[in-house]
Design a protein around this motif. Structure first.
Motif, PDB file in Angstrom:
ATOM      1  N   ARG A 246      41.141  43.073  39.915  1.00  0.00           N
ATOM      2  CA  ARG A 246      40.808  41.670  39.665  1.00  0.00           C
ATOM      3  C   ARG A 246      41.959  40.729  39.984  1.00  0.00           C
ATOM      4  O   ARG A 246      41.755  39.635  40.499  1.00  0.00           O
ATOM      5  N   ARG A 247      43.186  41.155  39.705  1.00  0.00           N
ATOM      6  CA  ARG A 247      44.331  40.254  39.861  1.00  0.00           C
ATOM      7  C   ARG A 247      45.122  40.466  41.150  1.00  0.00           C
ATOM      8  O   ARG A 247      45.888  39.592  41.553  1.00  0.00           O
ATOM      9  N   VAL A 248      44.957  41.620  41.780  1.00  0.00           N
ATOM     10  CA  VAL A 248      45.765  41.923  42.967  1.00  0.00           C
ATOM     11  C   VAL A 248      44.893  42.113  44.202  1.00  0.00           C
ATOM     12  O   VAL A 248      45.075  41.439  45.225  1.00  0.00           O
ATOM     13  N   VAL A 249      43.925  43.029  44.121  1.00  0.00           N
ATOM     14  CA  VAL A 249      43.164  43.406  45.308  1.00  0.00           C
ATOM     15  C   VAL A 249      42.167  42.318  45.698  1.00  0.00           C
ATOM     16  O   VAL A 249      42.103  41.900  46.861  1.00  0.00           O
ATOM     17  N   PHE A 250      41.381  41.853  44.737  1.00  0.00           N
ATOM     18  CA  PHE A 250      40.328  40.881  45.056  1.00  0.00           C
ATOM     19  C   PHE A 250      40.877  39.574  45.624  1.00  0.00           C
ATOM     20  O   PHE A 250      40.314  39.050  46.597  1.00  0.00           O
ATOM     21  N   PRO A 251      41.951  38.994  45.088  1.00  0.00           N
ATOM     22  CA  PRO A 251      42.476  37.765  45.708  1.00  0.00           C
ATOM     23  C   PRO A 251      42.964  37.969  47.139  1.00  0.00           C
ATOM     24  O   PRO A 251      42.881  37.048  47.961  1.00  0.00           O
TER      25      PRO A 251
END
Length: 335
Positions: A246-251
């Protein structure tokens, strides 16, 4: 003996010879051949885009203001209300086609509502489902290649073939779903495709089955492009799998998200094959794309009215895409 002004070992330049042309650092002067090649490489796609996209779109917009039925010539005279409609063929009709679609046509607003439901199902169900499949396959499950092929198989099939396959699934008398539910009797059988309260959701199940596999492939390609060091750094910082995604891959996958959003809007608004195969877009399955086709190439052949519906479909598709792209690129430009 060399003159004092001439360094030893250096050959003097010929008197009167032109100085070699110097090229500025980082700037390359295009030759006439380079200009021709660039013009050809840019001009051919531009001409194809104009011929296949923009000219038909402009022509459809112009036809939407006429009363043309596909036969005869167009003329720039306004329609005479005192004459029969057959004598006013091809005349300027103004915004009457749009007015009739919004106020007179009983199928227009149900079609708009069904298109919006189609879009909502794709955004809420098909896209997250495809993302879930991609995340699970990216974790290196045993047999992931086989699962990927199975989930992508519906995308390889044509929508017409998908509709035929699901017709056997939904058949009222011998369909697999009714057999599993034990509803094969004359009075107990469920008419999945004939009931106007059920057929839209039945067709949406078919479309979701295919769309989730398409989204899965796009997200899987985006996940493979994510730098592994970002995940390693998140794990070192103590983030779990959900927090890392949610905080690293998706952005990081923002470009992929833009592509998927645009594709989702386009696929939901141009849905045609599954609905037309089922019952030709009537009895609870009205869609704008089906109305456009039935008015332009159907029995009535109201080309002007069908063109107006096509312009409405184009406008509806441009609104969410424009808003989403504007918000996305504005966030990227914000320091």
């Amino acid at each position: 003996m060399n003159s004092p002004s001439q360094a030893p070992g250096r050959v003097p330049a010929a008197t009167g010879a032109p100085a070699p042309a110097r090229r500025r650092r980082g700037v390359r002067t295009l030759t006439p051949r380079d200009r021709i090649v660039a013009a050809v490489l840019l001009g051919i796609p531009l001409l194809l885009d104009l011929a296949l996209v923009w000219f038909p779109a402009a022509g459809t917009t112009l036809l939407s203001f006429t009363r043309w039925n596909g036969v005869g010539s167009l003329h720039a005279d306004p329609c005479d209300p005192k004459l029969p409609s057959v004598l006013n063929n091809g005349c300027l009709y103004g915004i009457q086609n749009y007015h009739q679609a919004a106020t007179v046509s009983p199928e227009f607003w149900p079609a708009v509502r069904h298109n919006l439901i189609w879009l909502a199902v794709f955004v809420v169900i098909a896209t997250p489902l495809g993302m879930l499949f991609a995340v699970l396959l990216d974790r290196g499950l045993r047999g992931s290649r086989m699962y990927q092929s199975i989930l992508f198989l519906p995308v390889m099939l044509s929508l017409a073939l998908v509709g035929i396959i699901w017709e056997f699934m939904y058949s009222q008398n011998y369909g697999l779903i009714n057999v599993v539910l034990g509803r094969t009797g004359d009075g107990d059988a469920i008419d999945w495709l004939g009931d106007p309260h059920l057929n839209l959701w039945a067709v949406l199940t078919e479309a979701t089955w295919r769309q989730s596999g398409y989204v899965m492939v796009l997200y899987l390609a985006g996940l493979k492009a994510v730098d592994p060091t970002l995940r390693e750094a998140a794990v070192i910082d103590g983030a779990n799998a959900w927090q890392t995604f949610r905080r690293v891959v998706f952005p990081v996958m923002r470009p992929v998200n833009i592509v998927i959003m645009v594709v989702t809007v386009i696929e939901s608004l141009r849905a045609f094959d599954l609905v037309y195969i089922t019952n030709k877009g009537i009895n609870g399955l009205e869609l704008l794309s089906v109305l456009v086709t039935s008015n332009i190439v159907g029995e009535t052949q109201r080309v002007g009215f069908g063109s107006a519906l096509g312009v409405v479909l184009l406008a509806i598709s441009l609104v969410p895409i424009t808003v989403f792209l504007h918000q996305t690129f504005r966030r990227e430009d914000t320091p």
